[in-house]
Design a protein around this motif. Structure first.
Motif, PDB file in Angstrom:
ATOM      1  N   ASP A  79      38.847 115.686 -32.957  1.00  0.00           N
ATOM      2  CA  ASP A  79      39.858 114.974 -33.722  1.00  0.00           C
ATOM      3  C   ASP A  79      40.941 114.381 -32.825  1.00  0.00           C
ATOM      4  OD1 ASP A  79      40.828 114.073 -36.190  1.00  0.00           O
ATOM      5  OD2 ASP A  79      42.316 115.671 -36.237  1.00  0.00           O
ATOM      6  N   GLY A  80      41.122 114.926 -31.634  1.00  0.00           N
ATOM      7  CA  GLY A  80      42.112 114.412 -30.694  1.00  0.00           C
ATOM      8  C   GLY A  80      43.525 114.860 -31.015  1.00  0.00           C
ATOM      9  N   TRP A  81      44.489 114.252 -30.320  1.00  0.00           N
ATOM     10  CA  TRP A  81      45.906 114.610 -30.446  1.00  0.00           C
ATOM     11  C   TRP A  81      46.656 113.505 -31.176  1.00  0.00           C
ATOM     12  CZ3 TRP A  81      43.115 115.344 -25.958  1.00  0.00           C
ATOM     13  CH2 TRP A  81      43.058 116.654 -25.442  1.00  0.00           C
ATOM     14  N   GLN A  82      47.443 113.896 -32.169  1.00  0.00           N
ATOM     15  CA  GLN A  82      48.276 112.923 -32.864  1.00  0.00           C
ATOM     16  C   GLN A  82      49.377 112.452 -31.914  1.00  0.00           C
ATOM     17  OE1 GLN A  82      47.354 112.042 -35.836  1.00  0.00           O
ATOM     18  NE2 GLN A  82      48.997 110.693 -36.497  1.00  0.00           N
ATOM     19  N   THR A  83      49.518 111.144 -31.782  1.00  0.00           N
ATOM     20  CA  THR A  83      50.417 110.556 -30.793  1.00  0.00           C
ATOM     21  C   THR A  83      51.334 109.543 -31.467  1.00  0.00           C
ATOM     22  OG1 THR A  83      48.652 110.757 -29.141  1.00  0.00           O
ATOM     23  CG2 THR A  83      50.513 109.316 -28.592  1.00  0.00           C
ATOM     24  N   GLN A 204      37.410 120.683 -28.343  1.00  0.00           N
ATOM     25  CA  GLN A 204      38.030 121.059 -29.608  1.00  0.00           C
ATOM     26  C   GLN A 204      37.741 122.528 -29.860  1.00  0.00           C
ATOM     27  OE1 GLN A 204      38.434 118.261 -32.705  1.00  0.00           O
ATOM     28  NE2 GLN A 204      37.943 119.695 -34.326  1.00  0.00           N
ATOM     29  N   LEU A 205      38.802 123.304 -30.080  1.00  0.00           N
ATOM     30  CA  LEU A 205      38.676 124.739 -30.273  1.00  0.00           C
ATOM     31  C   LEU A 205      38.181 125.059 -31.673  1.00  0.00           C
ATOM     32  CD1 LEU A 205      42.011 125.795 -28.522  1.00  0.00           C
ATOM     33  CD2 LEU A 205      39.717 125.596 -27.523  1.00  0.00           C
ATOM     34  N   ALA A 206      37.770 126.310 -31.870  1.00  0.00           N
ATOM     35  CA  ALA A 206      37.224 126.740 -33.157  1.00  0.00           C
ATOM     36  C   ALA A 206      38.245 126.621 -34.277  1.00  0.00           C
ATOM     37  CB  ALA A 206      36.708 128.172 -33.053  1.00  0.00           C
ATOM     38  N   ALA A 209      42.041 122.796 -33.096  1.00  0.00           N
ATOM     39  CA  ALA A 209      43.004 122.206 -32.170  1.00  0.00           C
ATOM     40  C   ALA A 209      42.297 121.563 -30.982  1.00  0.00           C
ATOM     41  CB  ALA A 209      43.986 123.267 -31.683  1.00  0.00           C
ATOM     42  N   ALA A 210      42.814 120.420 -30.566  1.00  0.00           N
ATOM     43  CA  ALA A 210      42.321 119.782 -29.348  1.00  0.00           C
ATOM     44  C   ALA A 210      42.923 120.491 -28.137  1.00  0.00           C
ATOM     45  CB  ALA A 210      42.700 118.308 -29.331  1.00  0.00           C
ATOM     46  N   ALA A 211      42.173 120.525 -27.040  1.00  0.00           N
ATOM     47  CA  ALA A 211      42.640 121.217 -25.833  1.00  0.00           C
ATOM     48  C   ALA A 211      41.959 120.604 -24.618  1.00  0.00           C
ATOM     49  CB  ALA A 211      42.358 122.715 -25.918  1.00  0.00           C
ATOM     50  N   VAL A 212      42.445 121.012 -23.448  1.00  0.00           N
ATOM     51  CA  VAL A 212      41.881 120.555 -22.183  1.00  0.00           C
ATOM     52  C   VAL A 212      41.612 121.768 -21.302  1.00  0.00           C
ATOM     53  CG1 VAL A 212      42.318 119.214 -20.088  1.00  0.00           C
ATOM     54  CG2 VAL A 212      43.079 118.350 -22.289  1.00  0.00           C
ATOM     55  N   ILE A 213      40.468 121.765 -20.641  1.00  0.00           N
ATOM     56  CA  ILE A 213      40.180 122.790 -19.640  1.00  0.00           C
ATOM     57  C   ILE A 213      41.022 122.478 -18.412  1.00  0.00           C
ATOM     58  CG2 ILE A 213      38.423 123.913 -18.233  1.00  0.00           C
ATOM     59  CD1 ILE A 213      38.097 124.300 -21.267  1.00  0.00           C
TER      60      ILE A 213
END
Length: 253
Positions: A79-83, A204-206, A209-213
């Motif tokens: 879903d990505g990050w709302q910006t 995308q986490l379970a 939420a979107a996240a980055v390694i």
């Protein structure tokens, strides 16, 4: 995010902040032809961003705001990050009939900086940006969408400031997770390739939420669920340098 891991009985260690670090996960890359986003945050926090005044001064100033997703990938279910994108510019003159409009090919000079003034990219180094006005809806890049909006109605020589904001940085959204944790195993299966999870990989986490390694080693995977621009918005100063009226593909439909 912490609650997701805590309920599974696994200790997850918060990591101290990486605020303002654009280098580990560059939100945008520039080329002479187009901008490509590489890259869930609360909108109430996002809207604390305030765009700086445009020094154009030719006409009455206006501010345009809209929200867009950074890093959205429908194919991978991200879903990505709302910006929040803010455009500060002079209102186009109603007396001008040859300003940039949908279907025109335009070329702009640009300087992309941090809020503190550090230059990340510019047309001096990478060449000017050329694109067709009206293509913002086809390119999932909030900063490019801001540029497309910024120059509409402009004539050659006019300038605008575009700002992309990711809200407030939250150090509690930065975690070291054991490599044997079920969530890491799931992410490795869904996103990892032969070399496994790599730094800079968006996931995308379970919990949605979107996240980055951020980092990996033989014991832990460090995950950052902050918006890539959290606490470190990007500013893009653009100046329209050329208009090719009706040269785009949209004008030929």
């Amino acid at each position: 995010m912490y609650a997701l891991y805590k309920t599974r009985g696994v200790r997850v260690t918060p990591v101290q902040e990486r605020k303002g670090n654009h280098s580990y996960f560059p939100a945008f890359q520039f080329s002479s032809n187009i901008l490509n986003a590489k890259s869930k945050t609360q909108l109430a926090k996002i809207k604390n961003c305030i765009v700086k005044s445009n020094a154009d001064g030719q006409n009455e100033a206006e501010t345009i705001e809209f929200e867009s997703k950074l890093g959205q990938n429908i194919r991978k279910g991200m879903d990505g990050w709302q910006t929040l994108v803010q455009v500060e510019r002079s209102k186009p003159s109603e007396e001008v009939s040859d300003g940039a409009e949908e279907g025109d090919d335009v070329t702009v000079d640009f300087v992309c900086t941090t809020e503190g003034g550090t230059v990340l990219a510019s047309s001096d180094d990478d060449g000017p940006l050329t694109f067709e006005v009206g293509t913002r809806d086809f390119i999932g890049n909030p900063l490019f969408q801001g540029v497309d909006e910024a120059i509409r109605g402009f004539v050659v020589g006019q300038s605008s400031v575009v700002k992309a904001c990711g809200g407030t940085y939250d150090p509690e959204l930065l975690f070291k997770v054991p490599v044997a944790h079920p969530e890491i195993l799931r992410l490795s299966e869904e996103y990892g390739q032969a070399e496994g999870l790599q730094p800079g990989l968006p996931v995308q986490l379970a919990n949605g939420a979107a996240a980055v390694i951020l980092n990996t080693d033989y014991e832990f995977v460090t995950i950052d669920s902050n918006h890539p621009l959290a606490g470190a918005p990007l500013l893009l100063n653009v100046t329209l340098v050329e208009i090719n009226k009706g040269a785009g593909t949209m004008s030929k439909k």
